[in-house]
Structures are given as C-alpha cells and as structure tokens.
Design an enzyme around this catalytic site. Structure first.
Site, mmCIF file in Angstrom:
data_model
loop_
_atom_site.group_PDB
_atom_site.id
_atom_site.type_symbol
_atom_site.label_atom_id
_atom_site.label_comp_id
_atom_site.label_asym_id
_atom_site.label_seq_id
_atom_site.Cartn_x
_atom_site.Cartn_y
_atom_site.Cartn_z
ATOM 1 C CD GLU A 33 -2.994 -0.787 -0.034
ATOM 2 O OE1 GLU A 33 -3.107 0.372 -0.495
ATOM 3 O OE2 GLU A 33 -3.601 -1.765 -0.516
ATOM 4 C CE1 TYR A 116 -6.643 2.759 -0.008
ATOM 5 C CE2 TYR A 116 -4.368 3.543 0.115
ATOM 6 C CZ TYR A 116 -5.311 2.646 -0.368
ATOM 7 O OH TYR A 116 -4.925 1.622 -1.194
ATOM 8 C CG ASP A 134 -7.650 3.485 -4.293
ATOM 9 O OD1 ASP A 134 -8.879 3.628 -4.483
ATOM 10 O OD2 ASP A 134 -6.957 2.689 -4.948
ATOM 11 C CB CYS A 188 -15.309 3.194 -12.791
ATOM 12 S SG CYS A 188 -16.299 4.688 -12.599
ATOM 13 C CB CYS A 202 -21.534 5.138 -18.669
ATOM 14 S SG CYS A 202 -20.384 6.121 -17.693
ATOM 15 C CB CYS A 211 -24.079 4.689 -11.792
ATOM 16 S SG CYS A 211 -22.881 6.017 -11.996
#
Length: 345
Positions: A33, A116, A134, A188, A202, A211
C-alpha cells in the site's frame, strides 16, 4: 444501494493476480500500500518483490539502516514514505505490536499511515469493517452518488467517507474494498471513452443501475478536485567531478547527503548550486546534460556538468567516493536519469 452481487461478479471475472492480493499478511499488505500510494502497479511490482526479499518482516526493516532502506526505495520517489516505513517498523518493535498491529487504531498511529492505508490494511489483513478510499474509489463513489464536492479537501474526505459507509459490505470488507478499488482501476477509469466515436463504458457498466452519475449524465465530469497550486520553478546546477584514474587509484567523484528539510531529504547528490531565474551557462567544451523533473508543487530544471579533473576540488560538506561505488548510495530519480545518460555517452 445493494451493488454487491454485480460488483463481486465483475471482480471475479476481471481481477488481476497480484502478490499482495494473495495473502492476508498485514506486513506485506502495508508495504504494498505504501509503494502504490504514488506508483502504478506495473512499476511498483518489481520494487515490492525486491523490498520484501530484503526486508521480509518488521524486525528486519526496523533493524536496518535508513540509508539502506532509502537505497531499496530509490527510483520510487516521495522518499518520506520510505523514511516513515522505517520509523513505523521501529515503533512497532518498541510497542511490542509484533508481528504487526491488529487494530485500526494501532495501525493508524504508525508514521505515514492515514485513514486510507489504515483502512486498507485493517480490511485486507483482518477483514475489519473499514473502507479503503484510494483515488480509484473516490472516483467510483463520486460517480455512483453524483457527488461534485472536491474529494481532496478535509470536508470532502469526510463527506465521501460518509457516502461509502452507506454501501460498505461490513461482513466482507476485504472483498468489497478489493473489488471497488479494482473496478476503479480497470473499468471506471478517468477517461470513459477515448474518442468521440467510441461508446462510453457507462453504457455497458455492470453498476449502471446503481449509478446516479450515469442517470444524470455527469459521470465523465466526476470526480472534482480542488484547484491545484501553481508550480514553482527551481534551477539546479550540478557538478559531477570525476578524477582521472591513476596507477592503483580508481576514478572518484564528490557527493553530499541532503540534510535540509527540502525535497529528497537524506538522499545523496553531486555538488549543487541553485540559481534564480535560469540555469548557468556552460563554458565552451564542457559536457553537460539538461533535464526537467516535475514534482507535486515544483518544476525542477537541472543542468548536470560533467567535469573530468586531475584531482577532486575541496568542497565543504562533500565526500569523495569511488565512481564504481555510486550504486551504494540512494539518489533521486533526476540524478539517476543523469547518470544513465552519462553512461550512454
């Protein structure tokens, strides 16, 4: 908003095989990370493997010299991350939290660990019900909720944390966070279609029904960032002195360690003269190479002068090292690029 079945189905079909994803070891998840905070996965993979081979656990990292940790971090940039890793490992040993802290609160106390990273470690290692927010997740959440609040402000982060709390799968936080991060990284993405003739992702999105950004035709405008500060220009003139080889003596050069609170703290560099308004002109016949290096708030213009000499000059704060031993010291990416260019010449 029950998106779990569609999200998990997409994840199982599309997830990448990554070494830190195949384990619940908190230490290796932590290292991955921190590496990936400002690094693409493709670039970070080799660094992760090399770092883990040299520092396989907290004790090994804590007992190592900071210079060595920085050397294994060399090229990743943002060197404060490496220094904080070292400090955090020492803190874990001192507190007796071995092999690694097991609560969100303990993890959050470590140097260099924010909400995070603490959430990612807590959920991936221990399946604790915390989100891992993130940049990819901020983007997905902004589009799902059609939220145009800047996500990189204190108020924005609080609001987005509240939004993801509405959809977090608290029984399967490990799976939920992994899937949502991967969905943002692979599907995305910032650019939803690369040309005017290409159909937006989309229209085929597995989360389309959930969404609001799709429903309101705002997805390609999200997320929103706060205005970025203007870059500050700096002009750095480096002098690479190289003594000529003599019988029984290898070529040497001068380097210094950066100790001031500035960019590249504790890294090494060649003698430097920083100037205002532009770089110094080179005398006729002097070999030099120019580079531009952009950091988050600064644009660095650097000129490296290559200067063969009979003997090295006396310059306060520098030390002489064999040219062949430069690999033993941690340098910035800018300097590594200059050295690579010199090696090609």
């Amino acid at each position: 908003m029950q998106i779990y079945s569609a999200l998990y189905r997409w994840y199982e079909q599309n997830k990448r095989v990554l070494p830190w994803r195949e384990t619940d070891d908190a230490y290796s998840i932590w290292i991955s990370e921190i590496i990936l905070q400002q690094t693409r996965v493709a670039q970070g993979m080799d660094y992760f493997v090399r770092f883990m081979e040299r520092f396989p656990n907290v004790r090994t990292l804590a007992s190592s010299a900071e210079d060595e940790v920085l050397r294994y971090w060399q090229g990743l940039g943002y060197y404060s991350r490496a220094r904080n890793l070292h400090k955090a490992a020492q803190m874990i040993v001192e507190q007796g939290w071995l092999p690694f802290p097991t609560t969100f609160e303990q993890i959050r106390m470590l140097p260099g660990v924010g909400d995070y990273t603490a959430g990612a470690i807590a959920s991936f290692a221990y399946n604790l019900p915390y989100p891992a927010m993130d940049g990819n997740v901020y983007r997905v959440v902004a589009r799902l909720f059609d939220c145009d609040m800047p996500f990189d402000t204190t108020q924005g982060k609080k609001h987005f944390h509240h939004l993801i709390g509405e959809i977090l799968d608290r029984e399967n936080a490990r799976l939920f966070n992994s899937a949502l991060m991967e969905f943002g990284a692979l599907y995305c993405t910032p650019v939803l279609c690369s040309s005017a003739s290409e159909e937006s992702r989309c229209s085929l999105c597995p989360l389309q029904v959930h969404c609001l950004g799709y429903r309101h035709h705002t997805a390609d405008l999200l997320p929103v960032r706060k205005p970025r500060p203007q870059l500050r220009d700096r002009y750095l003139n480096y002098y690479i002195y190289v003594s000529r080889a003599h019988a029984g003596a290898a070529p040497q050069t001068l380097i210094r360690q950066r100790t001031e609170r500035d960019i590249w703290q504790h890294l090494y560099e060649f003698p430097l003269l920083e100037t205002e308004g532009g770089l110094l002109a080179a005398e006729k016949g002097v070999v030099y190479r120019d580079f531009t290096h952009v950091l988050s708030h600064q644009r660095l213009h650097a000129r490296f002068f290559y200067l063969p000499v009979e003997t090295l000059p006396a310059i306060a704060g520098t030390m002489a090292v064999d040219w062949s031993q430069l690999d033993d010291y941690a340098f910035s990416r800018l300097t590594l690029n200059a050295l690579a260019a010199i090696a090609r010449d």
